[in-house]
Every structure is written in C-alpha cells, then in structure tokens.
Scaffold this motif. Structure first.
Motif, PDB file in Angstrom:
ATOM      1  N   ASN A   1       0.836  -1.201   0.000  1.00 58.96           N
ATOM      2  CA  ASN A   1       0.000   0.000   0.000  1.00 58.96           C
ATOM      3  C   ASN A   1       0.872   1.252   0.000  1.00 58.96           C
ATOM      4  OD1 ASN A   1       0.957   0.259   2.592  1.00 58.96           O
ATOM      5  ND2 ASN A   1      -0.930  -0.360   3.582  1.00 58.96           N
ATOM      6  N   GLY A   2       0.251   2.422   0.075  1.00 56.92           N
ATOM      7  CA  GLY A   2       0.982   3.690   0.005  1.00 56.92           C
ATOM      8  C   GLY A   2       1.985   3.858   1.121  1.00 56.92           C
ATOM      9  N   GLN A   3       1.621   3.441   2.337  1.00 56.81           N
ATOM     10  CA  GLN A   3       2.543   3.576   3.464  1.00 56.81           C
ATOM     11  C   GLN A   3       3.765   2.695   3.284  1.00 56.81           C
ATOM     12  OE1 GLN A   3       0.168   2.713   6.952  1.00 56.81           O
ATOM     13  NE2 GLN A   3       0.209   4.871   7.549  1.00 56.81           N
ATOM     14  N   ALA A   4       3.549   1.480   2.803  1.00 59.25           N
ATOM     15  CA  ALA A   4       4.668   0.558   2.613  1.00 59.25           C
ATOM     16  C   ALA A   4       5.602   1.071   1.521  1.00 59.25           C
ATOM     17  CB  ALA A   4       4.154  -0.837   2.270  1.00 59.25           C
ATOM     18  N   LEU A   5       5.026   1.615   0.465  1.00 58.39           N
ATOM     19  CA  LEU A   5       5.865   2.165  -0.604  1.00 58.39           C
ATOM     20  C   LEU A   5       6.669   3.359  -0.112  1.00 58.39           C
ATOM     21  CD1 LEU A   5       3.474   1.963  -3.689  1.00 58.39           C
ATOM     22  CD2 LEU A   5       5.517   0.600  -3.248  1.00 58.39           C
ATOM     23  N   ALA A   6       6.043   4.211   0.683  1.00 52.22           N
ATOM     24  CA  ALA A   6       6.748   5.370   1.226  1.00 52.22           C
ATOM     25  C   ALA A   6       7.881   4.925   2.142  1.00 52.22           C
ATOM     26  CB  ALA A   6       5.784   6.269   1.984  1.00 52.22           C
ATOM     27  N   ARG A   7       7.631   3.902   2.953  1.00 50.24           N
ATOM     28  CA  ARG A   7       8.656   3.377   3.861  1.00 50.24           C
ATOM     29  C   ARG A   7       9.818   2.795   3.063  1.00 50.24           C
ATOM     30  NH1 ARG A   7       9.829  -1.642   6.489  1.00 50.24           N
ATOM     31  NH2 ARG A   7      10.811  -1.260   8.501  1.00 50.24           N
ATOM     32  N   GLN A   8       9.504   2.026   2.015  1.00 50.05           N
ATOM     33  CA  GLN A   8      10.563   1.453   1.186  1.00 50.05           C
ATOM     34  C   GLN A   8      11.410   2.542   0.539  1.00 50.05           C
ATOM     35  OE1 GLN A   8       8.534  -1.086  -1.564  1.00 50.05           O
ATOM     36  NE2 GLN A   8       8.517  -2.847  -0.174  1.00 50.05           N
ATOM     37  N   ALA A   9      10.754   3.576   0.062  1.00 51.49           N
ATOM     38  CA  ALA A   9      11.491   4.679  -0.567  1.00 51.49           C
ATOM     39  C   ALA A   9      12.366   5.395   0.453  1.00 51.49           C
ATOM     40  CB  ALA A   9      10.516   5.664  -1.205  1.00 51.49           C
ATOM     41  N   ARG A  10      11.834   5.606   1.658  1.00 49.02           N
ATOM     42  CA  ARG A  10      12.597   6.268   2.721  1.00 49.02           C
ATOM     43  C   ARG A  10      13.810   5.435   3.107  1.00 49.02           C
ATOM     44  NH1 ARG A  10       8.381   6.735   5.741  1.00 49.02           N
ATOM     45  NH2 ARG A  10       8.954   5.112   7.196  1.00 49.02           N
TER      46      ARG A  10
END
Length: 66
Positions: free
Chosen positions: A9-18
């Motif tokens: 989901n969006g949170q997981a993608l943001a975490r991976q990018a971070r």
C-alpha cells in the motif's frame, strides 16, 4: 511473515522509498569517509610523517588505556 501476493500500500511504498534513500545516503557517506582516509594516508606516506616504530608505539599506548 510477509505476504507477497498483495501489492504494497501507500505507506509501505513510502517506507521502502525512505529506507532506500537512507541506505544510499549512508553508502555515499561511507564511501566519502574511505576516500578521505585513503587520501590522508597517501599524503602521510609521501611526507613520511611517522615511522613504523612510532605507529607501533602509538598503538601500544592507545591500547593500554582502558
């Protein structure tokens, strides 16, 4: 564990990018440190600042400070 059948989901993608960005920054920092150390060591070799005996003496005294 980690279910790979569902897309992140969006949170997981943001975490991976971070995390990816943090790892890249850390790698760049470590590479710069290594290059800086290598450059300072090569300058020291050219100038002949310390003899091997002096380096051994410094290691011995630093190792004894507990």
């Amino acid at each position: 564990m980690n279910d790979t059948s569902t897309p992140p989901n969006g949170q997981a993608l943001a975490r991976q990018a971070r995390l990816r960005d943090a790892l890249r920054a850390n790698l760049k920092k470590r590479r710069a440190q290594i290059r800086g150390r290598a450059a300072s060591e090569s300058e020291g070799d050219e100038q002949g600042s310390e003899t091997p005996a002096a380096v051994d003496a410094n290691v011995m005294t630093k190792g004894d400070q507990r």
